[in-house]
Design a protein around this motif. Structure first.
Motif, mmCIF file in Angstrom:
data_model
loop_
_atom_site.group_PDB
_atom_site.id
_atom_site.type_symbol
_atom_site.label_atom_id
_atom_site.label_comp_id
_atom_site.label_asym_id
_atom_site.label_seq_id
_atom_site.Cartn_x
_atom_site.Cartn_y
_atom_site.Cartn_z
ATOM 1 N N VAL A 1 -4.694 6.306 -0.171
ATOM 2 C CA VAL A 1 -3.351 6.836 -0.446
ATOM 3 C C VAL A 1 -2.880 7.715 0.708
ATOM 4 N N LEU A 2 -3.724 8.652 1.128
ATOM 5 C CA LEU A 2 -3.309 9.606 2.160
ATOM 6 C C LEU A 2 -3.094 8.968 3.531
ATOM 7 N N LEU A 3 -3.881 7.947 3.848
ATOM 8 C CA LEU A 3 -3.748 7.293 5.155
ATOM 9 C C LEU A 3 -2.769 6.128 5.135
ATOM 10 N N GLY A 4 -2.230 5.811 3.961
ATOM 11 C CA GLY A 4 -1.236 4.745 3.861
ATOM 12 C C GLY A 4 -1.803 3.350 4.063
ATOM 13 N N ARG A 5 -3.071 3.169 3.732
ATOM 14 C CA ARG A 5 -3.686 1.841 3.865
ATOM 15 C C ARG A 5 -3.272 0.964 2.703
ATOM 16 N N ARG A 6 -3.377 -0.327 2.906
ATOM 17 C CA ARG A 6 -2.990 -1.270 1.856
ATOM 18 C C ARG A 6 -3.991 -1.287 0.713
ATOM 19 N N SER A 7 -3.444 -1.347 -0.469
ATOM 20 C CA SER A 7 -4.239 -1.431 -1.687
ATOM 21 C C SER A 7 -4.401 -2.891 -2.069
ATOM 22 N N ARG A 8 -5.309 -3.154 -2.997
ATOM 23 C CA ARG A 8 -5.538 -4.531 -3.460
ATOM 24 C C ARG A 8 -4.829 -4.754 -4.785
ATOM 25 N N PRO A 9 -3.858 -5.666 -4.822
ATOM 26 C CA PRO A 9 -3.136 -5.911 -6.072
ATOM 27 C C PRO A 9 -4.025 -6.569 -7.126
ATOM 28 N N LEU A 10 -3.665 -6.342 -8.367
ATOM 29 C CA LEU A 10 -4.269 -7.014 -9.513
ATOM 30 C C LEU A 10 -3.182 -7.838 -10.179
ATOM 31 N N LEU A 11 -3.583 -8.900 -10.834
ATOM 32 C CA LEU A 11 -2.628 -9.703 -11.595
ATOM 33 C C LEU A 11 -2.946 -9.569 -13.075
ATOM 34 N N HIS A 12 -1.921 -9.308 -13.859
ATOM 35 C CA HIS A 12 -2.051 -9.337 -15.309
ATOM 36 C C HIS A 12 -2.267 -10.796 -15.702
ATOM 37 N N PRO A 13 -2.993 -11.085 -16.777
ATOM 38 C CA PRO A 13 -3.207 -12.486 -17.180
ATOM 39 C C PRO A 13 -1.927 -13.302 -17.333
ATOM 40 N N THR A 14 -0.798 -12.643 -17.597
ATOM 41 C CA THR A 14 0.468 -13.376 -17.748
ATOM 42 C C THR A 14 1.187 -13.567 -16.416
ATOM 43 N N GLN A 15 0.685 -12.965 -15.342
ATOM 44 C CA GLN A 15 1.330 -13.076 -14.025
ATOM 45 C C GLN A 15 0.682 -14.178 -13.198
ATOM 46 N N ASP A 16 1.506 -14.928 -12.483
ATOM 47 C CA ASP A 16 1.003 -15.910 -11.518
ATOM 48 C C ASP A 16 1.053 -15.367 -10.108
ATOM 49 N N ASP A 17 1.897 -14.349 -9.894
ATOM 50 C CA ASP A 17 2.020 -13.760 -8.566
ATOM 51 C C ASP A 17 2.597 -12.355 -8.666
ATOM 52 N N VAL A 18 2.496 -11.629 -7.560
ATOM 53 C CA VAL A 18 3.071 -10.297 -7.456
ATOM 54 C C VAL A 18 3.460 -10.090 -5.999
ATOM 55 N N THR A 19 4.517 -9.347 -5.766
ATOM 56 C CA THR A 19 4.939 -9.052 -4.397
ATOM 57 C C THR A 19 4.658 -7.586 -4.101
ATOM 58 N N MET A 20 3.910 -7.374 -3.008
ATOM 59 C CA MET A 20 3.633 -6.027 -2.510
ATOM 60 C C MET A 20 3.656 -6.099 -0.988
ATOM 61 N N TYR A 21 4.103 -5.031 -0.370
ATOM 62 C CA TYR A 21 4.159 -4.955 1.096
ATOM 63 C C TYR A 21 4.998 -6.088 1.684
ATOM 64 N N GLY A 22 5.955 -6.595 0.932
ATOM 65 C CA GLY A 22 6.796 -7.687 1.402
ATOM 66 C C GLY A 22 6.093 -9.022 1.426
ATOM 67 N N GLU A 23 4.909 -9.092 0.832
ATOM 68 C CA GLU A 23 4.147 -10.340 0.780
ATOM 69 C C GLU A 23 3.931 -10.755 -0.664
ATOM 70 N N ARG A 24 3.870 -12.050 -0.870
ATOM 71 C CA ARG A 24 3.638 -12.581 -2.211
ATOM 72 C C ARG A 24 2.150 -12.907 -2.345
ATOM 73 N N TYR A 25 1.523 -12.318 -3.343
ATOM 74 C CA TYR A 25 0.115 -12.565 -3.637
ATOM 75 C C TYR A 25 0.062 -13.461 -4.870
#
Length: 81
Positions: A47-71
């Motif tokens: 958090v403090l260094l602004g590094r990228r986190s690892r997204p999680l997907l809810h079982p109902t999600q097929d994708d999520v957008t973070m950092y301008g990227e689609r996972y």
């Protein structure tokens, strides 16, 4: 079980800790949830260094957008507990 421990990103997100000490984040702006770190110290560092986190997907999600990227499901960058 998650316990809210604070906010982040100008209060656009919240931080949580679980019983194993993992730190998670959740957006208050869009439908995203992520792992900050496997332990408190790593989570704080990310958090403090602004590094990228690892997204999680809810079982109902097929994708999520973070950092301008689609996972999408199956992406190795997604955290699977």
């Amino acid at each position: 079980q998650l316990i809210c421990i604070g906010s982040q990103h100008n209060e656009h997100g919240e931080l949580f800790i679980d019983s194993r000490g993992r730190v998670f984040g959740a957006s208050l702006v869009h439908d995203a949830f992520w792992l900050e770190g496997e332990d408190v110290w790593t989570g704080i560092e990310i958090v403090l260094l602004g590094r990228r986190s690892r997204p999680l997907l809810h079982p109902t999600q097929d994708d999520v957008t973070m950092y301008g990227e689609r996972y999408t499901r199956g992406d190795p960058r997604i955290y699977v507990p």
